[in-house]
Design an enzyme around this catalytic site. Structure first.
Site, mmCIF file in Angstrom:
data_model
loop_
_atom_site.group_PDB
_atom_site.id
_atom_site.type_symbol
_atom_site.label_atom_id
_atom_site.label_comp_id
_atom_site.label_asym_id
_atom_site.label_seq_id
_atom_site.Cartn_x
_atom_site.Cartn_y
_atom_site.Cartn_z
ATOM 1 C CE LYS A 47 55.290 23.877 61.661
ATOM 2 N NZ LYS A 47 54.921 24.934 60.699
ATOM 3 C CD GLU A 95 57.734 14.047 54.939
ATOM 4 O OE1 GLU A 95 58.252 15.134 55.267
ATOM 5 O OE2 GLU A 95 58.382 13.012 54.749
ATOM 6 C CB VAL A 139 58.489 19.272 60.075
ATOM 7 C CG1 VAL A 139 59.555 20.364 59.892
ATOM 8 C CG2 VAL A 139 58.739 18.523 61.374
ATOM 9 C CB ILE A 199 58.262 21.014 52.569
ATOM 10 C CG1 ILE A 199 57.775 22.399 52.164
ATOM 11 C CG2 ILE A 199 59.719 20.822 52.176
ATOM 12 C CD1 ILE A 199 58.473 23.520 52.902
ATOM 13 N N GLY A 227 54.556 20.852 56.370
ATOM 14 C CA GLY A 227 53.309 20.816 55.609
ATOM 15 C C GLY A 227 53.495 19.964 54.374
ATOM 16 C CG ASP A 238 53.968 26.674 63.822
ATOM 17 O OD1 ASP A 238 53.115 25.778 63.878
ATOM 18 O OD2 ASP A 238 54.675 26.877 62.814
ATOM 19 N N GLY A 250 48.440 24.900 54.606
ATOM 20 C CA GLY A 250 47.345 24.884 53.645
ATOM 21 C C GLY A 250 46.713 23.515 53.554
ATOM 22 C CD GLU A 286 44.522 30.445 63.209
ATOM 23 O OE1 GLU A 286 43.359 30.847 63.457
ATOM 24 O OE2 GLU A 286 44.776 29.509 62.417
ATOM 25 C CE LYS A 301 52.381 23.764 64.708
ATOM 26 N NZ LYS A 301 51.155 23.504 63.918
#
Length: 399
Positions: free
Chosen positions: A200, A124, A127, A131, A129, A196, A297, A185, A100
């Site tokens: 996105k 893809e 933004v 989805i 993951g 983050d 993930g 984290e 990203k």
């Protein structure tokens, strides 16, 4: 046969390698040609791992090998990812990434290079993951003007807010729990301060409105000020609090921001819980459509990356049309963004509240506080109205 090189053998890179190898016949059938991982680039060694057979430490091996058709960048960060991807595209190789930071900063330029070289730059997984959101936005929802995007784009913050809401736990306790479970984290700043999600929504804003939206220009507010008391009030009005990335077009002005929002049960995002993400698009013809799933993930993100690889292979010799100009789009300020507000103030004379904010909807709550929902107002009007009050909490309301 099409040869693939993977740059980075971390969480996502290892997932890409696993999917292409374990599901090779399925992936190759979808692509129309056999796909093979020829190289994996990493500075580390992995003794005993099958990846040793294809592991290299020098990116030049990949760039200079004309038999490599697609480069997958899953290293993270801007450099050296930007340099490696740019070189790959200039060498006539398609590139796919989940990065990203890279896409938000250099997406328009890399798309332009890909078009010049008649290859593809796909992102893809950058933004949502796992989805699918980028491809539907640029290929499927093409008859509509996108009026607004609302997205829960960070699973860590959604998990924290869910636990605070459902269990009544305070922010610090839930943050530690999220860290212990690997959702956050050790340094969680990028998540909890909204950085983050900011990258996105910058990408989605740039694609939806076809010009570069710089993430540095996006007003960004995290969740560190949200308390269990705020959620107690939400229960009284049948609402929740989510960290949203917002893009909205009003007339010729585009607004983009990241901030906590109060959302009611009639909003499809209301029931998105735990580490799940969801993105709601509002088209002028289609109406509302929502994309929901795991936003992070190893395998969910890798699955989206591999779908880009398949698309790049299927499009060999042709470039996908992605409308994202490098011309910078100026976005409206947070002070001009209009929305209702949920407000808690210490004490509170209702006559004074109504004199400052106009007609409001009061919420019964804690002793010594006055809580209410304002009408729709701009950020600057809110700041002016709030002068002279001891504001305990202020959260925007999704309208």
């Amino acid at each position: 046969m099409k040869n693939i090189a993977i740059l980075g053998y971390g969480t996502v890179g290892s997932g890409v390698y696993k999917i292409i190898n374990d599901n090779n016949s399925h992936v190759s059938r979808r692509a129309g040609e056999e796909i093979k991982v020829k190289y994996v680039l990493d500075l580390r060694d992995f003794p005993g791992d099958p990846v040793e057979e294809v592991l290299v430490h020098d990116v030049d091996v990949i760039i200079e090998d004309e038999s490599v058709d697609v480069v997958v960048e899953v290293m993270g960060g801007v450099e050296p990812a930007y340099t490696f991807v740019k070189r790959a595209l200039q060498a006539g190789k398609s590139a796919c990434t989940s990065n990203k930071e890279l896409v938000a900063k250099h997406g328009a330029e890399l798309i332009s290079i890909a078009q010049e070289k008649n290859v593809n730059f796909f992102f893809e997984a950058s933004v949502g993951g796992g989805i699918p959101i980028i491809r539907p936005l640029i290929e499927c929802i093409t008859a509509d003007h996108i009026e607004e995007i609302q997205g829960i784009m960070n699973g860590t913050t959604n998990y924290i807010l869910t636990k605070m809401e459902d269990e009544g736990a305070d922010f610090d306790t839930v943050l530690k729990d999220a860290q212990d479970k690997g959702y956050a984290e050790r340094n969680p700043e990028a998540d909890i301060e909204g950085h983050d999600a900011c990258r996105k929504i910058a990408i989605l804003s740039s694609l939806a409105y076809e010009k570069q939206v710089d993430f540095e220009d996006i007003y960004t507010e995290g969740i560190t000020k949200i308390t269990t008391d705020d959620f107690d009030y939400m229960k009284k009005i049948g609402a929740s609090i989510k960290l949203l990335g917002i893009a909205r077009k009003e007339g010729s002005t585009v607004y983009s921001m990241v901030a906590p929002f109060v959302i009611y049960a009639d909003n499809p995002l209301y029931n998105v819980k735990d580490v799940f993400n969801a993105i709601l698009l509002k088209g002028d013809m289609l109406g509302d459509v929502m994309f929901y799933g795991k936003g992070a993930g190893s395998l969910p993100t890798a699955s989206a990356v591999v779908s880009d690889v398949v698309d790049a292979v299927k499009r060999t010799g042709a470039t996908a049309e992605i409308l994202w100009e490098s011309t910078k789009r100026e976005i409206g300020s947070a002070d001009a963004f209009t929305t209702p507000y949920f407000v808690r103030i210490k004490g509170g004379d209702k006559a004074a509240v109504e004199n400052a904010f106009g007609t409001v909807e009061y919420i019964d709550g804690k002793d010594g506080e006055t809580a209410f929902i304002t009408g729709v107002m701009s950020g600057s009007d809110f700041n002016k109205a709030a002068e002279g009050f001891d504001v305990v909490s202020r959260i925007r309301v999704s309208k």
